[in-house]
Write a protein that holds these residues in place. Sequence first.
Motif, PDB file in Angstrom:
ATOM      1  N   TRP A  46       0.897  -1.023  -0.091  1.00 34.36           N
ATOM      2  CA  TRP A  46      -0.179  -0.001   0.053  1.00 34.36           C
ATOM      3  C   TRP A  46       0.740   1.328  -0.084  1.00 34.36           C
ATOM      4  CZ3 TRP A  46       0.465  -3.561   4.134  1.00 34.36           C
ATOM      5  CH2 TRP A  46       1.091  -3.003   5.023  1.00 34.36           C
TER       6      TRP A  46
ATOM      7  N   VAL B 213      -3.435   0.314  -3.528  1.00 34.67           N
ATOM      8  CA  VAL B 213      -3.548  -0.857  -2.506  1.00 34.67           C
ATOM      9  C   VAL B 213      -3.704  -1.986  -3.256  1.00 34.67           C
ATOM     10  CG1 VAL B 213      -5.003  -1.502  -0.523  1.00 34.67           C
ATOM     11  CG2 VAL B 213      -4.461   1.126  -0.931  1.00 34.67           C
TER      12      VAL B 213
ATOM     13  N   LEU C 101      -7.182   0.272   2.449  1.00 35.01           N
ATOM     14  CA  LEU C 101      -6.455  -0.911   3.422  1.00 35.01           C
ATOM     15  C   LEU C 101      -7.346  -1.741   4.295  1.00 35.01           C
ATOM     16  CD1 LEU C 101      -3.510  -1.470   3.538  1.00 35.01           C
ATOM     17  CD2 LEU C 101      -3.146   0.172   5.273  1.00 35.01           C
TER      18      LEU C 101
END
Length: 164
Positions: free
Chosen positions: A83, A88, A102
């Motif tokens: 990330w 991500v 996330l």
Amino acid sequence: MRVWWIALLMGTLLTGCTTPNRTTKPFSAEQVNAPEWQGRISVQVLGDAPSSMSASFLLRGDAKNGELDLYSPLGTTLGALQWTPQLVQLSDGGKHQYFNSLAELTEKTTGAALPVEAIFGWLQGQQINATGWQADLSNMSQGSLSARRTEPAPEVTLRIKIDP
């Protein structure tokens, strides 16, 4: 001849039981001075559809720029999470899946949205608040961390054991 086959079989079996050295990836400029943790992680999700996951891990970086590699007991890579503010992603066997957050990524890989920013603080021995989570840092000197989420349902238990 039979002894040779037995020796070959035993050597193969013993080789399968060893954990291969994990190759470390080069750090980005943001990660050069960032901490690194290695150990075991388990996540247990209770509720209507209970689930659990457990793996060895290597965590590098911080809550903004980081990487989490998950390994099976035999040392094979189960997944590589990465990330940044712009990206991500989960890399799994050559496939890349992209996520909006996330929390979405950790839910996909562990079964629960984990408070990543708080986890980085907890690993450094800081009692960081995360909504719905209670962390027990009393065993951090022995490399153990546990945290429990009671709200929102379902209940989630996170355990991390850091290798010495």
